[in-house]
Design an enzyme around this catalytic site. Structure first.
Site, mmCIF file in Angstrom:
data_model
loop_
_atom_site.group_PDB
_atom_site.id
_atom_site.type_symbol
_atom_site.label_atom_id
_atom_site.label_comp_id
_atom_site.label_asym_id
_atom_site.label_seq_id
_atom_site.Cartn_x
_atom_site.Cartn_y
_atom_site.Cartn_z
ATOM 1 N N LYS A 87 37.888 126.156 47.091
ATOM 2 C CA LYS A 87 38.406 125.852 48.426
ATOM 3 C C LYS A 87 37.413 124.955 49.158
ATOM 4 C CE LYS A 87 40.248 128.153 52.596
ATOM 5 N NZ LYS A 87 40.531 129.460 53.236
ATOM 6 N N SER A 162 45.160 130.092 55.101
ATOM 7 C CA SER A 162 44.693 128.719 55.069
ATOM 8 C C SER A 162 44.404 128.208 53.664
ATOM 9 C CB SER A 162 43.421 128.597 55.903
ATOM 10 O OG SER A 162 42.366 129.366 55.337
ATOM 11 N N SER A 186 43.891 134.805 54.458
ATOM 12 C CA SER A 186 43.999 133.459 53.889
ATOM 13 C C SER A 186 43.851 133.377 52.384
ATOM 14 C CB SER A 186 42.977 132.530 54.553
ATOM 15 O OG SER A 186 43.283 132.348 55.910
#
Length: 515
Positions: A87, A162, A186
């Site tokens: 990420k 997210s 997330s």
């Protein structure tokens, strides 16, 4: 789609050790997959940066060590040579770290996050950095400054947020493993809507050093994968004490792989599973509720004792979270000011002062959702409002923690749907922030209390994945892996294989020119 990219991380690792596949072949297969389905107007867009040269170099190094045999090969980590995606909120030397924001466009970190250092030491080739809502603020990965990520199950729907980029990469067979961060769900919520496994470890169980902070008392790095066992291996690798993180737990990593393997037997005799009354019913789609109820029956048939627990203060958790989180956002993002590092905008007219440079930089560098949360947090922390808003929210946080304590006296793990709906359409909620925030209603309590959570695939509703969430007491992450692996194993017997195998084939979409 080649056979290599269909393998779970553990299956691929076994073939690497047996010499049936080389790491270079595995990495190249995933790079080819990324090239085939990630780009273009209707590509998945899971990646913001592809790290092909370095990934292939690490893979070649692993292959050379294995070819030489001896102590060097024996010392390799079980996952050595298995590619992974990261990420783009986790700083990484040699790759840009943007946090999905124009504020950090092109920024190269001078140091590695602790989890990245562990990934490098274990020799997992890093395929690249994945897309996210800007500074991890969102539930759909539509708030990235670099465009939205699409759900591989339906390219017109969101992949969650997210960390939608990491979940979509794993679901689209672009990577067998990924790292995400979970502040209010997330990792787990994207896992639910993409049919993948997402884990939020106990707060402090995995070092946050090198993860760009959104809300420091809530953030946690965790694994994303296609199986519970894969997540267990990755979790054990990245977990452990880190003196550079003041919130890191100074204790050994639990035996998560053993717990997952135990769960694969499908025997849950004596395990008490608490159904959270407040996290079901009104507001949950009928298909989501149906898959949840079916999962409860599967758990019951496996020997688990199903009990109902009440957490009355969970109804205040969402409101408390959206005061605590923006307040910490306001503080953490103050450093992005155009003076120290990152984007700098010089005002076109008038005097060039530090104040005007800061204002121009933050206006141009931050997106609407980030600005919204900074303003909300600054207001909540302002003189005269602190006690009424931030202080009250912290009191609610304590009540949520007490609800968990009481629930865990009656149950070993708690269970709920991971998200109240399946993946919604791209753009369908971007104009209604409150509707977007409600998507995290089931995941937020775990972050407020610091307890671990896992989302595992629970079936399909109207052709789209549904997630089942398990929660355990702090430091009892192993319970999640046992129960999660058991449910996964039992459900897959009914499905005839992993849920992800039922996803549409993006390769056919590519041939039709839409991917």
């Amino acid at each position: 789609m080649t056979e290599i990219i269909k393998l779970s991380a553990v299956e691929l690792a076994q073939k690497l050790r047996a010499g049936e596949v080389t790491s270079v072949q595995a990495v190249q297969a995933h790079l080819d997959r990324i090239a085939a389905v990630d780009g273009g107007e209707r590509g998945v867009h899971a990646f913001l940066h592809v790290n092909a040269e370095e990934a292939l170099a690490v893979a070649a190094e692993v292959d050379a060590i294995r070819a030489a045999g001896g102590a060097g090969a024996e010392a390799l980590h079980p996952l050595a040579g298995v590619p992974i995606a990261i990420k783009d909120l986790i700083v990484t030397v040699g790759q840009p770290t943007t946090a999905g924001s124009k504020m950090l466009e092109g920024w190269m970190s001078p140091y590695d996050a602790t989890v990245i250092s562990k990934i490098r030491a274990a020799k997992l080739p890093m395929l690249g950095k994945t897309n996210l809502d800007e500074f991890a603020m969102g539930s759909s990965t539509e708030h990235s400054a670099y465009g939205p990520t699409r759900n591989p199950w339906d390219l017109d729907r969101i992949p969650g947020g997210s960390g939608g980029g990491s979940a979509a990469a794993v679901a689209a067979f672009e990577a067998p493993l990924a790292l995400g961060t979970d502040t209010g769900g997330s990792i787990r919520q994207p896992g639910a809507v993409t049919g993948t496994v997402g884990v939020k470890p106990t707060y402090g169980g995995v070092s946050r050093y090198g993860a760009i902070a959104m809300a420091s008392s809530l953030d946690q790095i965790g694994p994303v994968s296609r199986t519970v066992l894969d997540s267990a291996y990755l979790h054990e690798l990245i977990g452990g004490h880190d003196p550079r993180d003041s919130t890191s737990l100074n204790e050994p990593v639990p035996s998560l792989v053993d717990a997952a393997r135990q769960g694969l037997s499908g025997d849950l005799t004596g395990v008490r599973v608490g159904v959270i009354a407040e996290l079901q019913g009104d507001g949950y789609e009928a298909g989501v509720q149906a898959r949840f109820n079916e999962s409860l029956e599967v758990l019951r048939a496996a020997g688990a004792e199903i009990v109902e627990v009440h957490c009355p203060n969970f109804k205040y958790a969402l409101g408390a979270y959206y005061l605590i989180m923006p307040s910490e956002v306001s503080s953490n993002l103050a450093k992005f000011d155009g003076v120290r590092y990152g984007k700098r905008v010089i005002p076109a007219d008038g005097p060039v002062t530090i104040e005007r440079v800061m204002g121009a930089t933050r206006a141009a560098g931050f997106g609407d959702e980030v600005k919204r949360r900074i303003i909300l947090g600054t207001y909540a922390l302002s003189a005269g409002y602190y006690d009424a808003y931030y202080g009250s929210a912290q009191k609610v946080r304590t009540l949520v923690q007490r609800d968990f304590d009481a629930a865990f006296e009656k149950a070993d793990v708690l269970v709920s749907p991971t998200a109240p709906t399946v993946a919604f359409g791209l753009g369908s909620k971007t104009g209604d922030p409150l509707a977007m925030y409600l998507n995290d209603v089931a995941t937020i309590p775990a972050n407020l209390a610091g307890v671990p959570g896992i989302s595992v695939p629970g079936g399909l509703s109207e052709g789209l994945p549904v997630g089942i969430q398990f929660l355990a007491p702090a430091r009892e992450d192993a319970r999640l892996y046992r129960v999660g692996a058991a449910l996964e194993s039992l459900l897959e017997k009914g499905w005839g294989g992993p849920l992800i195998s039922q996803a549409p084939d993006l390769a056919s979409a590519e041939k039709e020119g839409v991917a």
